[in-house]
Motif scaffolding. Structure first.
Motif, short mmCIF file in Angstrom:
data_model
loop_
_atom_site.label_atom_id
_atom_site.label_comp_id
_atom_site.label_asym_id
_atom_site.label_seq_id
_atom_site.Cartn_x
_atom_site.Cartn_y
_atom_site.Cartn_z
N MET A 18 0.83 -1.21 0.00
CA MET A 18 0.00 0.00 0.00
C MET A 18 0.86 1.25 0.00
O MET A 18 2.03 1.22 0.36
N THR A 19 0.21 2.37 -0.36
CA THR A 19 0.90 3.66 -0.29
C THR A 19 1.08 4.05 1.18
O THR A 19 0.47 3.46 2.07
N THR A 20 1.91 5.06 1.42
CA THR A 20 2.14 5.53 2.78
C THR A 20 0.84 6.00 3.43
O THR A 20 0.57 5.70 4.60
N ASP A 21 0.01 6.73 2.67
CA ASP A 21 -1.27 7.20 3.21
C ASP A 21 -2.20 6.03 3.53
O ASP A 21 -2.87 6.04 4.57
N GLN A 22 -2.24 5.04 2.64
CA GLN A 22 -3.08 3.88 2.90
C GLN A 22 -2.59 3.12 4.13
O GLN A 22 -3.40 2.68 4.95
N GLN A 23 -1.28 2.98 4.27
CA GLN A 23 -0.72 2.30 5.44
C GLN A 23 -1.08 3.04 6.73
O GLN A 23 -1.42 2.41 7.73
#
Length: 78
Positions: A18-23
């Motif tokens: 996942m992206t950093t924001d999703q994580q």
């Protein structure tokens, strides 16, 4: 003894693609679920039964969705 739910650990394992924001959002959900599980255990210890039931499903418009929950609480007659 408190049961080991591993919610946070499972979420972190699944977040690797996942992206950093999703994580960050998954970590927030995992932390909130951990607190919810603790509250459910405390409610049970206080003498009520708690069932979490899906009340709705939130759709993000691009194929993603999430379940929304409500508690169903039953008190025990003494």
């Amino acid at each position: 003894m408190t049961p080991q739910t591993r919610v946070k650990e499972r979420a972190e394992e699944q977040a690797s693609a996942m992206t950093t924001d999703q994580q960050a959002m998954i970590r927030m959900v995992a932390n909130d679920l951990h607190r919810l599980n603790q509250s459910v255990m405390k409610a049970v210890d206080a003498g009520v039964s708690v069932e979490l039931v899906r009340s709705a499903r939130h759709h993000g418009g691009d194929g993603n969705w999430g379940d929304l929950l409500i508690p169903v609480v039953v008190t025990q007659a003494h």
